[in-house]
Design a protein around this motif. Structure first.
Motif, short mmCIF file in Angstrom:
data_model
loop_
_atom_site.label_atom_id
_atom_site.label_comp_id
_atom_site.label_asym_id
_atom_site.label_seq_id
_atom_site.Cartn_x
_atom_site.Cartn_y
_atom_site.Cartn_z
N ASP A 72 66.40 -6.92 -29.55
CA ASP A 72 65.74 -5.44 -29.72
C ASP A 72 64.56 -5.39 -29.02
O ASP A 72 63.48 -6.22 -29.39
N THR A 73 64.67 -4.90 -27.75
CA THR A 73 63.28 -4.98 -26.99
C THR A 73 62.16 -4.20 -27.36
O THR A 73 61.06 -4.55 -27.08
N GLY A 74 62.44 -3.22 -28.19
CA GLY A 74 61.23 -2.17 -28.83
C GLY A 74 60.70 -3.10 -29.82
O GLY A 74 59.46 -2.98 -30.04
N ALA A 75 61.05 -4.21 -30.30
CA ALA A 75 60.69 -4.87 -31.48
C ALA A 75 59.59 -5.75 -30.52
O ALA A 75 58.20 -6.06 -31.35
N LEU A 76 59.79 -6.32 -29.47
CA LEU A 76 58.63 -7.10 -28.60
C LEU A 76 57.55 -6.21 -28.30
O LEU A 76 56.36 -6.56 -28.54
N TYR A 77 57.76 -4.79 -28.04
CA TYR A 77 56.75 -3.95 -27.53
C TYR A 77 55.69 -3.66 -29.01
O TYR A 77 54.50 -3.33 -28.87
N ARG A 78 56.56 -3.26 -30.04
CA ARG A 78 55.95 -3.29 -31.33
C ARG A 78 55.23 -4.48 -31.58
O ARG A 78 53.95 -4.17 -32.27
N ALA A 79 55.60 -5.78 -31.41
CA ALA A 79 54.88 -6.83 -31.89
C ALA A 79 53.69 -7.07 -31.15
O ALA A 79 52.57 -7.43 -31.64
N LEU A 80 53.59 -6.70 -29.90
CA LEU A 80 52.44 -6.81 -29.01
C LEU A 80 51.51 -5.83 -29.53
O LEU A 80 50.30 -5.95 -29.44
N THR A 81 51.91 -4.66 -29.92
CA THR A 81 51.10 -3.53 -30.24
C THR A 81 50.26 -4.03 -31.71
O THR A 81 49.09 -3.85 -31.86
N LEU A 82 51.25 -4.69 -32.62
CA LEU A 82 50.50 -5.09 -33.69
C LEU A 82 49.63 -6.20 -33.44
O LEU A 82 48.46 -6.13 -34.14
N PHE A 83 49.86 -7.05 -32.55
CA PHE A 83 48.76 -8.25 -32.03
C PHE A 83 47.63 -7.66 -31.74
O PHE A 83 46.52 -8.09 -32.09
N ALA A 84 47.64 -6.69 -30.98
CA ALA A 84 46.35 -6.06 -30.37
C ALA A 84 45.57 -5.14 -31.48
O ALA A 84 44.35 -5.31 -31.57
N LEU A 85 46.32 -4.70 -32.46
CA LEU A 85 45.68 -3.99 -33.46
C LEU A 85 44.82 -5.11 -34.44
O LEU A 85 43.91 -4.94 -34.89
N GLU A 86 45.78 -6.05 -34.54
CA GLU A 86 45.27 -7.05 -35.81
C GLU A 86 43.92 -7.95 -35.09
O GLU A 86 43.13 -8.33 -35.50
N ASN A 87 43.96 -7.93 -33.51
CA ASN A 87 42.97 -8.59 -33.15
C ASN A 87 41.70 -7.94 -32.42
O ASN A 87 40.97 -8.46 -31.74
N GLY A 88 41.87 -6.61 -32.95
CA GLY A 88 40.68 -5.59 -32.63
C GLY A 88 40.54 -5.41 -30.94
O GLY A 88 39.41 -5.26 -30.30
N ILE A 89 41.81 -5.61 -30.34
CA ILE A 89 41.86 -5.17 -28.80
C ILE A 89 41.96 -3.82 -28.78
O ILE A 89 43.04 -3.44 -28.96
N SER A 90 40.97 -3.37 -28.58
CA SER A 90 40.91 -1.65 -28.63
C SER A 90 41.31 -1.29 -27.07
O SER A 90 41.68 -0.15 -27.07
N THR A 91 40.95 -1.88 -26.04
CA THR A 91 41.13 -1.03 -24.89
C THR A 91 42.42 -1.79 -24.35
O THR A 91 42.56 -3.12 -24.23
N LEU A 92 43.27 -1.14 -23.69
CA LEU A 92 44.46 -1.64 -22.94
C LEU A 92 44.10 -2.47 -21.93
O LEU A 92 44.89 -3.59 -21.66
N ASP A 93 43.08 -2.34 -21.24
CA ASP A 93 42.60 -3.49 -20.15
C ASP A 93 42.53 -4.64 -20.61
O ASP A 93 42.67 -5.61 -19.84
N GLU A 94 41.99 -4.77 -21.86
CA GLU A 94 41.98 -6.10 -22.49
C GLU A 94 43.30 -6.89 -22.79
O GLU A 94 43.21 -8.17 -22.83
N ILE A 95 44.21 -6.12 -23.03
CA ILE A 95 45.66 -6.70 -23.47
C ILE A 95 46.05 -7.91 -22.38
O ILE A 95 46.44 -9.18 -22.97
N PRO A 96 46.02 -7.69 -21.14
CA PRO A 96 46.78 -8.71 -20.28
C PRO A 96 46.06 -10.08 -20.54
O PRO A 96 47.01 -11.05 -20.64
N GLY A 97 44.97 -10.24 -20.59
CA GLY A 97 44.30 -11.58 -20.71
C GLY A 97 44.72 -12.41 -22.14
O GLY A 97 44.55 -13.69 -22.04
N ARG A 98 45.08 -11.29 -23.09
CA ARG A 98 45.40 -12.00 -24.47
C ARG A 98 46.72 -12.23 -24.64
O ARG A 98 47.48 -12.92 -25.54
#
Ligand code: DC
Length: 227
Positions: free
Chosen positions: A31-57
């Motif tokens: 389920d590839t949608g679950a992978l995108y959802r998991a990274l979204t949850l990761f960003a929300l839980e870690n206070g990664i608020s801007t999309l630019d910050e995601i790649p490095g994490r």
């Protein structure tokens, strides 16, 4: 090894159909949608608020998918997050995260590795499987249904306090972002078999796909294994 790509918009029934087909043949499921959802949850839980910050994490997320159609499990650093990724907050943000090219490149590698390691077959569902992730899939299905039918199905699944028209609006917004993003958008192509599930039951959709797999001889006669 047969790879079955099932793409289409939200709420068309891709997950339940894909799982049933994988189970029928003893194949793996992604389920590839679950992978995108998991990274979204990761960003929300870690206070990664801007999309630019995601790649490095991304590497810190320690994302894992178990591939089992009977008991699918997605985890971050060993913590199973099957229900957390279905929250309204994740659903509201996921299309934006999925439009980020760095996120897509990261998950492209992960999806291909999962498919390469799968045996004896795999059913993969998403938006860009047949177009980008695995263009050589032995069978490509575009599973769709009209917006209203998809909203009714989703409202029943969500059991939340949302009217059908609220769900319809949210699905339409996600469809719009998913189909118009620059990088690997949801689109229908000529090499896909289109199944419109608006007036079909779940069992009818599943048996239609099982029949096609049989006609294409993608599974052995005992139905269990891919060739
Ligand atoms: O299938 P889903 O609703 O769980 O997918 C969540 C989001 O992930 C969806 O809005 C778009 C994105 N997605 C994607 O961009 N590409 C995929 N292959 C799968 C999902």
């Amino acid at each position: 090894m047969p790879v079955i790509a099932i793409d289409g918009p939200s709420g068309a029934g891709k997950s339940s159909v894909s799982r049933a087909i994988a189970e029928r043949f003893g194949w793996s499921y992604l389920d590839t949608g679950a992978l995108y959802r998991a990274l979204t949850l990761f960003a929300l839980e870690n206070g990664i608020s801007t999309l630019d910050e995601i790649p490095g994490r991304l590497a810190d997320a320690k994302l894992h998918w178990n591939g089992n159609p009977q008991t699918p499990e997605i985890s971050l650093a060993g913590r199973v997050i099957n229900s957390e990724i279905r929250s309204a907050e994740v659903t509201a943000q996921v299309s934006l995260v999925a439009a980020n090219p760095a996120v897509r490149i990261f998950l492209l590698g992960m999806q291909r590795e999962i498919i390469n390691n799968a045996w004896p077959g795999i059913v993969v569902e998403g938006r860009d499987i047949g177009t980008t992730v695995w263009p050589d899939a032995e069978l490509k299905i575009f599973l769709t249904a009209d917006l209203q039918a998809r909203a009714v199905r989703r409202s029943a699944e969500l059991q939340a306090n949302l009217s059908d028209s609220d769900v319809e609006r949210s699905l339409a917004a996600r469809d719009r972002i998913d189909s118009t993003r620059d990088f690997s958008p949801l689109r229908q192509t000529e090499d896909q078999i289109v199944l419109d599930a608006t007036h079909l039951s779940f069992n009818e959709v599943v048996s239609e796909i099982i029949d096609i797999i049989g006609e294409l001889k993608l599974a052995n006669d005992d139905g269990k294994h891919g060739r």
